[in-house]
Structure formats: C-alpha cells, structure tokens
Design a protein around this motif. Structure first.
Motif, PDB file in Angstrom:
ATOM      1  N   ILE A 123       0.965   9.052   7.426  1.00 17.41           N
ATOM      2  CA  ILE A 123       0.069  10.035   8.038  1.00 17.41           C
ATOM      3  C   ILE A 123       0.036   9.762   9.554  1.00 17.41           C
ATOM      4  CG2 ILE A 123      -2.333  10.887   8.064  1.00 17.41           C
ATOM      5  CD1 ILE A 123      -2.187   9.090   5.170  1.00 17.41           C
ATOM      6  N   PRO A 124       0.509  10.718  10.349  1.00 16.40           N
ATOM      7  CA  PRO A 124       0.448  10.498  11.799  1.00 16.40           C
ATOM      8  C   PRO A 124      -1.002  10.395  12.268  1.00 16.40           C
ATOM      9  CG  PRO A 124       1.815  12.419  11.252  1.00 16.40           C
ATOM     10  CD  PRO A 124       1.108  12.020   9.994  1.00 16.40           C
ATOM     11  N   ALA A 125      -1.299   9.418  13.134  1.00 15.16           N
ATOM     12  CA  ALA A 125      -2.662   9.263  13.643  1.00 15.16           C
ATOM     13  C   ALA A 125      -3.052  10.482  14.476  1.00 15.16           C
ATOM     14  CB  ALA A 125      -2.770   7.993  14.481  1.00 15.16           C
ATOM     15  N   SER A 126      -2.067  11.047  15.180  1.00 15.27           N
ATOM     16  CA  SER A 126      -2.337  12.260  15.959  1.00 15.27           C
ATOM     17  C   SER A 126      -1.079  13.112  16.045  1.00 15.27           C
ATOM     18  CB  SER A 126      -2.790  11.894  17.376  1.00 15.27           C
ATOM     19  OG  SER A 126      -2.778  13.064  18.184  1.00 15.27           O
ATOM     20  N   GLU A 127      -1.243  14.399  15.786  1.00 16.12           N
ATOM     21  CA  GLU A 127      -0.117  15.334  15.902  1.00 16.12           C
ATOM     22  C   GLU A 127       0.245  15.556  17.376  1.00 16.12           C
ATOM     23  OE1 GLU A 127       1.679  16.484  13.486  1.00 16.12           O
ATOM     24  OE2 GLU A 127       0.449  15.942  11.750  1.00 16.12           O
ATOM     25  N   GLN A 128      -0.623  15.062  18.273  1.00 14.28           N
ATOM     26  CA  GLN A 128      -0.390  15.227  19.724  1.00 14.28           C
ATOM     27  C   GLN A 128       0.572  14.183  20.284  1.00 14.28           C
ATOM     28  OE1 GLN A 128      -2.511  17.426  21.742  1.00 14.28           O
ATOM     29  NE2 GLN A 128      -2.990  18.259  19.744  1.00 14.28           N
ATOM     30  N   ALA A 129       0.865  13.169  19.504  1.00 14.48           N
ATOM     31  CA  ALA A 129       1.616  12.030  20.048  1.00 14.48           C
ATOM     32  C   ALA A 129       3.129  12.295  20.063  1.00 14.48           C
ATOM     33  CB  ALA A 129       1.297  10.766  19.250  1.00 14.48           C
ATOM     34  N   VAL A 130       3.511  13.215  20.933  1.00 16.74           N
ATOM     35  CA  VAL A 130       4.933  13.563  21.060  1.00 16.74           C
ATOM     36  C   VAL A 130       5.392  13.128  22.457  1.00 16.74           C
ATOM     37  CG1 VAL A 130       6.594  15.464  21.128  1.00 16.74           C
ATOM     38  CG2 VAL A 130       4.691  15.521  19.508  1.00 16.74           C
ATOM     39  N   CYS A 131       6.549  12.505  22.533  1.00 18.19           N
ATOM     40  CA  CYS A 131       7.137  12.143  23.834  1.00 18.19           C
ATOM     41  C   CYS A 131       8.190  13.206  24.179  1.00 18.19           C
ATOM     42  CB  CYS A 131       7.773  10.760  23.765  1.00 18.19           C
ATOM     43  SG  CYS A 131       8.601  10.321  25.301  1.00 18.19           S
ATOM     44  N   PRO A 132       7.844  14.133  25.086  1.00 23.12           N
ATOM     45  CA  PRO A 132       8.773  15.253  25.354  1.00 23.12           C
ATOM     46  C   PRO A 132      10.124  14.792  25.888  1.00 23.12           C
ATOM     47  CG  PRO A 132       6.651  15.544  26.485  1.00 23.12           C
ATOM     48  CD  PRO A 132       6.633  14.186  25.894  1.00 23.12           C
ATOM     49  N   ARG A 133      10.140  13.679  26.618  1.00 25.38           N
ATOM     50  CA  ARG A 133      11.407  13.227  27.200  1.00 25.38           C
ATOM     51  C   ARG A 133      12.362  12.721  26.118  1.00 25.38           C
ATOM     52  NH1 ARG A 133      10.718  12.181  32.695  1.00 25.38           N
ATOM     53  NH2 ARG A 133       9.026  13.506  33.428  1.00 25.38           N
ATOM     54  N   MET A 134      11.808  12.092  25.097  1.00 27.79           N
ATOM     55  CA  MET A 134      12.661  11.607  23.994  1.00 27.79           C
ATOM     56  C   MET A 134      13.345  12.790  23.302  1.00 27.79           C
ATOM     57  SD  MET A 134      12.858   8.348  22.968  1.00 27.79           S
ATOM     58  CE  MET A 134      12.251   6.789  23.597  1.00 27.79           C
ATOM     59  N   VAL A 157       0.830  -1.206   0.000  1.00 28.91           N
ATOM     60  CA  VAL A 157       0.000   0.000   0.000  1.00 28.91           C
ATOM     61  C   VAL A 157       0.867   1.260   0.000  1.00 28.91           C
ATOM     62  CG1 VAL A 157      -1.977  -1.107   1.147  1.00 28.91           C
ATOM     63  CG2 VAL A 157      -0.324   0.173   2.509  1.00 28.91           C
ATOM     64  N   GLN A 158       0.303   2.343  -0.515  1.00 26.45           N
ATOM     65  CA  GLN A 158       1.054   3.597  -0.677  1.00 26.45           C
ATOM     66  C   GLN A 158       0.870   4.546   0.496  1.00 26.45           C
ATOM     67  OE1 GLN A 158       3.350   4.326  -3.202  1.00 26.45           O
ATOM     68  NE2 GLN A 158       3.019   2.109  -3.297  1.00 26.45           N
ATOM     69  N   GLU A 159      -0.206   4.309   1.287  1.00 20.01           N
ATOM     70  CA  GLU A 159      -0.502   5.225   2.393  1.00 20.01           C
ATOM     71  C   GLU A 159      -0.614   4.431   3.695  1.00 20.01           C
ATOM     72  OE1 GLU A 159      -3.057   9.026   1.076  1.00 20.01           O
ATOM     73  OE2 GLU A 159      -4.158   7.150   1.048  1.00 20.01           O
ATOM     74  N   VAL A 160       0.046   4.941   4.728  1.00 16.97           N
ATOM     75  CA  VAL A 160       0.004   4.264   6.020  1.00 16.97           C
ATOM     76  C   VAL A 160      -0.331   5.291   7.108  1.00 16.97           C
ATOM     77  CG1 VAL A 160       1.248   2.799   7.644  1.00 16.97           C
ATOM     78  CG2 VAL A 160       1.797   2.654   5.203  1.00 16.97           C
ATOM     79  N   ILE A 161      -1.350   4.991   7.896  1.00 19.57           N
ATOM     80  CA  ILE A 161      -1.700   5.821   9.062  1.00 19.57           C
ATOM     81  C   ILE A 161      -0.939   5.236  10.254  1.00 19.57           C
ATOM     82  CG2 ILE A 161      -3.594   6.523  10.592  1.00 19.57           C
ATOM     83  CD1 ILE A 161      -5.427   6.210   8.003  1.00 19.57           C
ATOM     84  N   VAL A 162      -0.143   6.094  10.901  1.00 16.14           N
ATOM     85  CA  VAL A 162       0.823   5.599  11.893  1.00 16.14           C
ATOM     86  C   VAL A 162       0.432   6.043  13.302  1.00 16.14           C
ATOM     87  CG1 VAL A 162       3.271   5.541  12.513  1.00 16.14           C
ATOM     88  CG2 VAL A 162       2.615   5.808  10.101  1.00 16.14           C
ATOM     89  N   GLY A 163       0.048   5.069  14.132  1.00 17.34           N
ATOM     90  CA  GLY A 163      -0.384   5.370  15.495  1.00 17.34           C
ATOM     91  C   GLY A 163       0.721   5.123  16.504  1.00 17.34           C
ATOM     92  N   THR A 164       1.689   6.023  16.502  1.00 18.60           N
ATOM     93  CA  THR A 164       2.716   5.979  17.544  1.00 18.60           C
ATOM     94  C   THR A 164       3.371   7.355  17.627  1.00 18.60           C
ATOM     95  OG1 THR A 164       4.530   4.668  18.474  1.00 18.60           O
ATOM     96  CG2 THR A 164       4.652   5.096  16.117  1.00 18.60           C
ATOM     97  N   GLU A 165       4.472   7.442  18.373  1.00 15.26           N
ATOM     98  CA  GLU A 165       5.123   8.734  18.608  1.00 15.26           C
ATOM     99  C   GLU A 165       5.639   9.311  17.285  1.00 15.26           C
ATOM    100  OE1 GLU A 165       7.681  11.836  20.251  1.00 15.26           O
ATOM    101  OE2 GLU A 165       8.279  10.287  18.827  1.00 15.26           O
ATOM    102  N   LEU A 166       5.558  10.628  17.157  1.00 22.95           N
ATOM    103  CA  LEU A 166       5.807  11.279  15.857  1.00 22.95           C
ATOM    104  C   LEU A 166       7.237  11.149  15.321  1.00 22.95           C
ATOM    105  CD1 LEU A 166       3.762  14.603  16.093  1.00 22.95           C
ATOM    106  CD2 LEU A 166       3.235  12.506  14.847  1.00 22.95           C
ATOM    107  N   GLY A 167       8.210  10.913  16.214  1.00 21.27           N
ATOM    108  CA  GLY A 167       9.602  10.819  15.763  1.00 21.27           C
ATOM    109  C   GLY A 167       9.826   9.756  14.704  1.00 21.27           C
ATOM    110  N   ILE A 168       9.000   8.727  14.714  1.00 22.18           N
ATOM    111  CA  ILE A 168       9.180   7.617  13.766  1.00 22.18           C
ATOM    112  C   ILE A 168       8.920   8.058  12.316  1.00 22.18           C
ATOM    113  CG2 ILE A 168       6.819   6.682  13.794  1.00 22.18           C
ATOM    114  CD1 ILE A 168       8.110   3.870  14.020  1.00 22.18           C
ATOM    115  N   ILE A 169       8.135   9.129  12.163  1.00 22.41           N
ATOM    116  CA  ILE A 169       7.762   9.584  10.819  1.00 22.41           C
ATOM    117  C   ILE A 169       9.013   9.985  10.019  1.00 22.41           C
ATOM    118  CG2 ILE A 169       6.439  11.329   9.516  1.00 22.41           C
ATOM    119  CD1 ILE A 169       4.583   9.342  10.925  1.00 22.41           C
ATOM    120  N   HIS A 170      10.005  10.547  10.697  1.00 19.03           N
ATOM    121  CA  HIS A 170      11.256  10.949  10.031  1.00 19.03           C
ATOM    122  C   HIS A 170      11.878   9.749   9.314  1.00 19.03           C
ATOM    123  CE1 HIS A 170      15.178  12.854   9.436  1.00 19.03           C
ATOM    124  NE2 HIS A 170      15.715  11.752   9.935  1.00 19.03           N
TER     125      HIS A 170
END
Ligand code: 13P
Ligand code: SF4
Length: 305
Positions: free
Chosen positions: A254-265, A229-242
């Motif tokens: 496509i991030p499932a939520s723009e809120q999913a940031v781990c500040p400590r990471m 598939v060409q499109e993937v909705i990703v439900g985890t912390e945003l750093g993985i998108i890079h």
C-alpha cells in the motif's frame, strides 16, 4: 500483430547486444523500463553493478548523479543517460562553490556527501554514502571531528539520531519524499492494523518516527521478500511498487501516498532508451580532474559497503 511496446523491447534487446551494453535501472523507474533492465536496484547496488560489469556501454535508467557515479567508477566505459533532463532536484540543492564556502566555516570537519550529489560536490567531500550505508559509515568515522552532512537534511537527521553524532546539516530535501505526511501513515495504520510500515530515510522525521523500518529502496525490497506479514505500507517513491508486487504476488503493498512520484525518474522511457542505443548519446562523462577526487570519496564508501 506485435504491439508497439513489444517491437520497441525487441529492438532494444537487439541493439543492446550489438553495442555490448548493459541496462541498469533504479527501483523508481517505470515498470516497463524495470522489466527490460539487466539489473534493477538501489543507488548502492547500481554503483556496485557498474563497477563490476564487463559491458562496454552502460545505459543508466535513473537520474543524472547515478550515471555520473557509473562514470566515476568506469572511466573507460561509455555511460549513457537516455534523457539529460533526468536530474535529481535534491542533488541540485548544493553546488561545489556552496560547499567550499561552508567548509571554510567549518575547517577540519569531515564532509560526508549523500550519493544524491553532483560529481563536483563528491570531489569536495571526504566520503560518500547512500541510504543503505550512511549509518554504518558515520558510525565508523573517528570521534571528535565535526561532521558536515550534505545535501539531505532528513537523511542527515536520521543518521544523527541513529549514531548519536551531532552533524552540521545542509538544508536540502527530496521534493518527492516530503509529500508523504505523518497523517498518511496514521490513517493507513488505522485502515490496515496488521500492516508493517516501511519508509525511506529521505522522509520527514515525523514520518520516520512512525515507521517500523527505515530502509533504502534495496532494503525495502529485501524486507518485503522476508517479512511474515501480508500487508506493507510503503513510504517511498511509487515506482518501487511495481517491483514489490511483481516479486511478491501474494503480499499486499500500500503506497503511503499517491503523491510520492519523482517526475525526473519517469523521464526515462522505452522510446528514449532505444534512441540512446541508436545514437550512443547523450553520454555522461565526468572530467578526469573531478573524477579522480570524487572517486576517492566513492571508493571509501565502497570499502565500507
Ligand atoms: P536508494 O539509494 O535507497 O535507492 O535511494 C535513491 C533515491 O534517490 C531515493 O530518493
Ligand atoms: Fe532525487 Fe527525490 Fe527523485 Fe530520489 S526521489 S531522485 S532524491 S528527487
């Protein structure tokens, strides 16, 4: 003229060589940190890398329990964590004292601890697991015995549904993953009907129930590389998108939520990596008495992995 990031990178690489250091980074790290690392991976892959490295120094770009796991596996190496405040809030939701109390209520239970836990908690546990091997590991445990799973109630719940084993769950959770809501998945599925939905098992059960795949971050990376598939909705912390975009430039993530940031990471930066290499600090070193007991639980996991 060279920009300041390029200068930082050059200096990090020079010092890394001089210190005989290896830089390990988790999939949630900032893009520029992932880009200078020798290896980027999930918790299991990073512990395997740490165990196998011949470097004298490990610069751990992740959170505290990951650096501790490297120290448990490599007592003769210097393990550096560029910012000591980079702890995992979920790991902090259980203490060794708390676990000892719970064990008294369930004498004879097998204690399975998620790797997102302190060395002291691992030392009180029978076996460790990560999101990549938790299902397989619990499947292998002898029947009949009670299982106490700590500290992530949602990973525990997922493992319990996959294995059919009832488990006593510690009420911990990941403050980043609970920000992903089932409404996010439903809305994005509507907008991207061709997309596959892949989520981390730390997500809420109602989010997990809507996913096509439930995988560790390393599993998500492999899924993305292999899927048609060409499109993937990703439900985890945003750093993985890079990393997903870098390794799969023709696919859409496509991030499932723009809120999913781990500040400590995100506390680990090029600046503090350089500082760490200059100062050879802060060091993470697990005391020997705890290390030996924690090692038994980690070794049992690595045997299965
Ligand atoms: P992974 O082991 O899947 O990389 O997960 C680590 C983690 O902290 C997830 O929040
Ligand atoms: Fe801990 Fe959640 Fe951050 Fe992972 S994403 S390190 S579980 S707080």
């Amino acid at each position: 003229m060279m920009d300041s990031d390029a200068r930082l990178v050059q200096e990090i690489l020079r010092l890394k060589q001089a210190r005989k250091a290896v830089i390990l980074a988790h999939n949630y790290q900032l893009g520029e940190v992932q880009d200078i690392a020798d290896f980027v991976g999930d918790s299991l892959e990073l512990s395997q890398k740490a165990a196998g490295t011949d470097a004298e120094v490990i610069v751990f770009c992740g959170v505290h329990f990951m650096a501790e796991t490297a120290s448990i596996l490599c007592p003769d190496k210097t393990v550096l964590l560029p910012d000591m405040h980079a702890g995992c809030p979920m790991a902090d939701m259980i203490t060794a004292d708390g676990l000892r109390e719970k064990k008294k209520e369930h004498p004879g239970a097998t204690v399975v601890c998620y790797i997102n836990s302190s060395a002291e908690v691992k030392a009180e546990s029978d076996v460790c697991c990560t999101s990549a091997n938790a299902v397989r590991l619990v499947d292998k445990l002898a029947d009949r015995k009670e299982i106490l799973f700590v500290p992530d109630q949602y990973l525990g719940h997922y493992v319990s549904t996959k294995t059919g084993r009832e488990m006593i769950l510690w009420p911990g959770f990941c403050p980043t993953h609970i920000r992903i809501k089932s409404q996010d998945i439903i809305r994005l599925r509507g907008e991207h009907p061709q997309a596959k939905v892949v989520v981390h098992p730390e997500c809420r059960p109602e989010v997990v129930a809507l996913a096509d795949e439930v995988l560790s971050t390393g599993g998500i990376i492999r899924f993305a590389a292999n899927t048609e598939v060409q499109e993937v909705i990703v439900g985890t912390e945003l750093g993985i998108i890079h990393r997903l975009r870098k390794e799969n430039p023709d696919k859409r993530f496509i991030p499932a939520s723009e809120q999913a940031v781990c500040p400590r990471m995100k506390l680990i930066t090029l600046e503090n990596i350089l500082w760490t290499l200059e100062e050879m600090a802060p060091e993470v070193k697990v005391p020997e008495e705890i290390r030996l007991r924690a090692r038994t639980a980690v070794d049992r996991m690595l045997e299965v992995a």
